[in-house]
Design an enzyme around this catalytic site. Structure first.
Site, PDB file in Angstrom:
ATOM      1  N   THR A   8      44.730  41.253  37.547  1.00 45.07           N
ATOM      2  CA  THR A   8      43.787  41.171  38.703  1.00 45.07           C
ATOM      3  C   THR A   8      44.598  41.044  39.945  1.00 45.07           C
ATOM      4  O   THR A   8      44.169  41.419  41.255  1.00 45.07           O
ATOM      5  CB  THR A   8      42.846  40.156  38.506  1.00 45.07           C
ATOM      6  N   TYR A  66      42.949  33.933  50.745  1.00 46.54           N
ATOM      7  CA  TYR A  66      44.033  34.607  50.044  1.00 46.54           C
ATOM      8  C   TYR A  66      45.123  34.832  51.156  1.00 46.54           C
ATOM      9  O   TYR A  66      46.266  34.681  50.800  1.00 46.54           O
ATOM     10  CB  TYR A  66      43.531  35.958  49.496  1.00 46.54           C
ATOM     11  N   PRO A 102      40.151  40.957  43.812  1.00 47.80           N
ATOM     12  CA  PRO A 102      38.930  41.358  43.378  1.00 47.80           C
ATOM     13  C   PRO A 102      38.839  41.113  41.833  1.00 47.80           C
ATOM     14  O   PRO A 102      38.516  42.020  41.153  1.00 47.80           O
ATOM     15  CB  PRO A 102      38.481  42.973  43.657  1.00 47.80           C
ATOM     16  N   HIS A 103      38.835  39.799  41.213  1.00 48.76           N
ATOM     17  CA  HIS A 103      39.067  39.167  40.126  1.00 48.76           C
ATOM     18  C   HIS A 103      37.880  39.978  39.167  1.00 48.76           C
ATOM     19  O   HIS A 103      38.204  40.718  38.146  1.00 48.76           O
ATOM     20  CB  HIS A 103      39.306  37.725  39.833  1.00 48.76           C
ATOM     21  N   ASP A 104      36.740  39.562  39.559  1.00 46.53           N
ATOM     22  CA  ASP A 104      35.447  39.730  38.537  1.00 46.53           C
ATOM     23  C   ASP A 104      35.083  41.169  38.758  1.00 46.53           C
ATOM     24  O   ASP A 104      34.669  41.682  37.689  1.00 46.53           O
ATOM     25  CB  ASP A 104      34.355  38.942  39.282  1.00 46.53           C
TER      26      ASP A 104
END
Length: 313
Positions: free
Chosen positions: A191, A221, A232-234
């Site tokens: 990610t 960030y 944008p992890h999710d």
């Protein structure tokens, strides 16, 4: 594909819902909320707000308010006091269901055996509780994608632990030990490489809700990465659930460190050359089924898809 989402909205959770809403071939069957980015009451209100904003006729169930075995900690410094960067807006008009998120997950899986996939993008407390309600959950669900972990890179809460697993290590370990046959873990190894730069943000229309909520997230960030943009992890986990070919994987047996003074919450893998049946090879539960851990992804393609998803009316 029919999907149950378990989340702690959360700015990147919101982006994941935008991503899923834009995919015509999927149906979001239900949403469960959990502590994590914000307390579960706020996460639930945000999930309801997002379903209303996205015109999703989806039941939302409130889930676990605290981890299984440690005090509650949340992440408003990352997501804002309201979890949506100061732009949560009015109180939702809809209300959550009467069942808990764990009950909802167990019941939906029983009613639709082998038909539903699970996207878990918050701490895994609800999933662990659902396993206690319905031990057959691993065989009842089709695919499971979890956003969590930092296998070969630093964590983002401690030097070793990623946020979702750190917020409830016991729950994460229960899920990894449960025997899901098709389990994919999307961690910081992949990610963090999908960092969206300021130029990506600048392509979003000014009146785009995701752009408004991303301002706070990008500032956070930028403060420690030294470059403008966000991670944008999710939504990357959502994209990999829908298109596994977007990534490449390392397959192994995984566990969560529960007692280490400095490493609690870290995901670990049995990567040794020793055979599991060796007298020296039994300290990572060899009875665990293997899971896939994402190690690379087509980040450019994903970011193009995400831009398209968040700008749809």
């Amino acid at each position: 594909m029919r999907i149950i989402v378990d989340a702690d909205p959360g700015i990147d959770d919101a982006l994941a819902l935008y991503y899923l809403r834009a995919q015509r071939e999927i149906e979001i069957v239900a949403i469960g909320t959990v502590h994590g980015n914000v307390p579960v009451q706020q996460a639930t209100a945000n999930a309801l707000r997002l379903t209303e904003r996205l015109n999703l006729d989806v039941p939302v169930a409130m889930g676990a308010a605290k981890p299984l075995a440690q005090p509650l900690k949340t992440a408003e410094d990352v997501h804002g006091q309201d979890g949506l960067g100061g732009h949560a807006g009015d109180e939702p008009k809809t209300v959550p269901t009467n069942e808990s998120a764990a009950e909802q997950l167990a019941n939906k899986a029983r009613e639709n055996p082998e038909e539903l996939s699970l996207l878990a993008i918050g701490p895994l407390t609800n999933v662990a509780l659902a396993l206690q309600i319905e031990p057959r959950l691993p065989e009842l669900l089709d695919k499971v994608v979890v956003m969590g972990g930092a296998l070969n890179v630093p964590g983002n809460i401690t030097s070793h632990a990623e946020a979702n697993f750190w917020h409830d290590p016991e729950a994460a370990d229960l899920v990894l030990a449960a025997g899901f046959e098709d389990l994919t873990i999307v961690g910081l190894d992949v990610t963090m490489e999908s960092h969206a730069p300021q130029e990506w943000l600048d392509t979003l229309p000014d009146d785009c809700y995701p752009r408004r909520i991303l301002g706070f997230y990008a500032d956070f960030y930028g403060s420690f990465l030294g470059k403008k943009g966000f991670v944008p992890h999710d939504p990357l986990a959502a994209a990999i659930l829908l298109d596994p070919g977007l990534a490449s994987y390392h397959e192994d047996r995984f566990a969560i460190e529960l007692t280490g003074r400095y490493t609690r919450g870290k995901i670990v893998a049995d990567q040794r050359f020793l055979a599991p049946e060796s007298p020296f090879g039994r300290d990572i539960a060899t009875e665990r089924t293997k899971a896939k851990y994402a190690v690379t992804a087509d980040h450019a393609r994903f970011l193009d898809q995400l831009r398209h998803a968040v700008t749809q009316p």
